[in-house]
Design an enzyme around this catalytic site. Structure first.
Site, PDB file in Angstrom:
ATOM      1  N   HIS A  94     -28.823  61.759  31.500  1.00  0.00           N
ATOM      2  CA  HIS A  94     -29.017  63.218  31.474  1.00  0.00           C
ATOM      3  C   HIS A  94     -28.956  63.750  32.897  1.00  0.00           C
ATOM      4  CE1 HIS A  94     -30.185  63.345  27.148  1.00  0.00           C
ATOM      5  NE2 HIS A  94     -30.407  62.063  27.402  1.00  0.00           N
ATOM      6  N   GLY A 102     -38.130  68.460  27.342  1.00  0.00           N
ATOM      7  CA  GLY A 102     -38.544  69.738  26.772  1.00  0.00           C
ATOM      8  C   GLY A 102     -39.302  69.613  25.477  1.00  0.00           C
ATOM      9  N   THR A 125     -31.939  66.922  23.524  1.00  0.00           N
ATOM     10  CA  THR A 125     -32.664  67.779  22.589  1.00  0.00           C
ATOM     11  C   THR A 125     -32.475  69.264  22.903  1.00  0.00           C
ATOM     12  OG1 THR A 125     -34.350  66.047  22.560  1.00  0.00           O
ATOM     13  CG2 THR A 125     -34.939  68.142  21.529  1.00  0.00           C
ATOM     14  N   ARG A 176     -35.655  65.522  15.103  1.00  0.00           N
ATOM     15  CA  ARG A 176     -35.208  66.570  16.031  1.00  0.00           C
ATOM     16  C   ARG A 176     -33.710  66.874  15.881  1.00  0.00           C
ATOM     17  NH1 ARG A 176     -36.686  63.173  21.113  1.00  0.00           N
ATOM     18  NH2 ARG A 176     -36.115  61.606  19.569  1.00  0.00           N
ATOM     19  N   HIS A 219     -26.867  59.679  18.999  1.00  0.00           N
ATOM     20  CA  HIS A 219     -28.288  59.408  19.196  1.00  0.00           C
ATOM     21  C   HIS A 219     -28.883  58.994  17.861  1.00  0.00           C
ATOM     22  CE1 HIS A 219     -32.577  60.417  20.103  1.00  0.00           C
ATOM     23  NE2 HIS A 219     -32.551  60.715  18.813  1.00  0.00           N
ATOM     24  N   ARG A 267     -34.297  50.786  19.497  1.00  0.00           N
ATOM     25  CA  ARG A 267     -35.528  51.582  19.581  1.00  0.00           C
ATOM     26  C   ARG A 267     -36.591  51.145  18.592  1.00  0.00           C
ATOM     27  NH1 ARG A 267     -34.364  57.366  19.494  1.00  0.00           N
ATOM     28  NH2 ARG A 267     -36.612  57.613  19.377  1.00  0.00           N
ATOM     29  N   ASP A 319     -30.343  56.096  29.747  1.00  0.00           N
ATOM     30  CA  ASP A 319     -31.011  57.337  29.316  1.00  0.00           C
ATOM     31  C   ASP A 319     -31.735  57.960  30.513  1.00  0.00           C
ATOM     32  OD1 ASP A 319     -33.007  58.256  26.385  1.00  0.00           O
ATOM     33  OD2 ASP A 319     -31.346  59.228  27.405  1.00  0.00           O
TER      34      ASP A 319
END
Ligand code: FWO
Ligand code: ZN
Length: 393
Positions: free
Chosen positions: A63, A69, A99, A163, A195, A227, A287
């Site tokens: 990113h 956020g 996100t 999300r 993702h 994950r 990430d």
């Protein structure tokens, strides 16, 4: 303009043994057992004796404009910096938005990618963010990848996550076909970086597209496959079908292993190799600067961390030292494998004609020198070239 790296053990990533490597400007122009220049041209000699030389590291998911956020505006994470990449051996980075597809936008992503390129590393970006419909820069995804040089794909598009935009099969199939054809028409990978969240739907939508349409499995680069254990087990079967799988590195897995069932990267890669997965299909990304939010089972926000670019080499080191994966296999995950998945033809390998991106390390894999596009960026593990407004520390 000439550099000669002498006597290092070269992992191209395949192990070539002790070689001399000649660099002219930003390209590799010779890799030989011995290279002697006749002294009438100026050359900077770098002593690689007793050291390991690898291609520069490729981080396929970072990113670079900052992310986060999920806990409100105060949890927006900071943007990437040049030395925050180079000191960890990263010479090529693919930037993405996550996100927050509103507070972070494509214009800022393109601008930041150009900034880092001007400062000395190689950058590319994915168009979009978690959201579907895709938040493009132009009025279409095909136009984004065809008309914006740095765009090589779309992502990170979220699925199986509370999300996400809850994308439908039809929406995802259209996104993948548009980015594939747009990539084809502009000579790019047209990859979709997906993702994957924690829900039990895992990669079902990807598998449905592969099974029910003409889209090849190699069009996808699903990330965060480690994950949780449930998703990881599905990703082993997926990779055995020939799909790329991207592991998210973790600088503090010892802590995260206590609060969730994230699969430690070195264990995951070992399990996939033992299951017969092709070693060319596995990548690790950092990430970096992305948020690492923690939610309760009910989806309640509990806290947040930030991803670190330093985890790439840390995970490769763990592969070698904890699960006895040969270095030439482990280092593929952050060099030739992402280069192949993303069709970055000049990246990811030490070979004549490729970009002069290198990491020179001690035998116990501590970074000594980093060279990006032929420019020395790090010496003795410390940056010597800094971003425009970085504090030289
Ligand atoms: C992962 C990026 C996550 C952002 O699930 O996806 O949130 O927009 O900055 N990070 N949401 C982190 C897990 C893999 C641990 C992102 C983040
Ligand atoms: Zn993500």
């Amino acid at each position: 303009m000439l550099k000669l790296i002498k006597g290092a053990t070269v992992y191209a990533p395949e192990k070539l043994g002790v070689k001399d490597v000649l660099i002219a400007a930003d390209k590799i122009c010779a890799v030989e057992d011995h290279i002697e220049l006749n002294g009438n041209v100026e050359v900077e000699v770098i002593d690689g004796t007793g050291k390991v030389l690898t291609p520069g590291f490729i981080d396929s998911h970072e990113h670079i404009t900052g992310g986060g956020g999920e806990g409100g505006f105060k949890t927006r994470t900071p943007e990437a910096t040049l030395s925050g990449l180079t000191r960890y051996g990263i010479t090529t980075v693919v930037g993405c938005i996550g996100t927050d597809g509103i507070g972070r936008d494509m214009c800022a992503l393109v601008a930041k990618a150009h900034a880092l390129e001007e400062e000395g590393v190689s950058t590319y970006i994915y168009s979009g963010s978690y959201q579907v419909p895709v938040h493009t820069l132009t009025d279409s995804l095909m136009k984004d990848i065809m008309m914006i040089d740095k765009v090589i794909g779309v992502g990170e598009i979220a699925m199986s996550d509370h999300r996400s935009s809850q994308p439908t099969f039809e929406e995802m199939a259209r996104i993948v076909s548009d980015i594939r054809v747009g990539g084809m028409l502009s000579g790019k990978a047209g990859i979709i970086n997906i993702h994957l969240g924690d829900s039990e739907r895992c990669m079902d939508l990807i598998e449905r597209i592969v099974d029910e349409t003409e889209i090849p499995i190699t069009q996808f680069l699903p990330t965060h496959v480690n994950r949780n254990e449930m998703l990881f087990q599905k990703s082993i079967e997926y990779a055995k079908r020939g799909g790329y799988v991207d592991f998210t590195g973790n600088e503090d897995i010892d802590y995260w292993e206590t609060i969730c069932d994230e699969v430690r990267v070195c264990n995951g890669i070992k399990r996939m190799l033992d299951a017969g997965v092709d070693s060319g299909l596995m990548t690790i990304s950092s990430d970096g600067q992305g948020s690492l939010p923690i939610f309760s089972k009910e989806g309640e926000y509990l806290g947040i961390g930030v991803g670190k670019a330093s985890c790439l080499l840390k995970e490769v080191k763990e592969c070698v030292e904890r699960t006895n994966i040969p270095l030439e296999i482990a280092v593929k995950t952050i060099t030739s494998n992402p280069a192949d998945a993303l069709k970055l033809a000049n990246k990811g390998r030490i070979a004549v004609g490729k970009d002069a991106d290198f990491v020179l390390l001690s035998e116990d894999l501590v970074i000594d020198t980093v060279i990006a596009k032929g420019q020395t960026m790090v010496v003795g593990g410390e940056p010597i070239v800094w971003g425009t407004f970085e504090e030289k520390k």
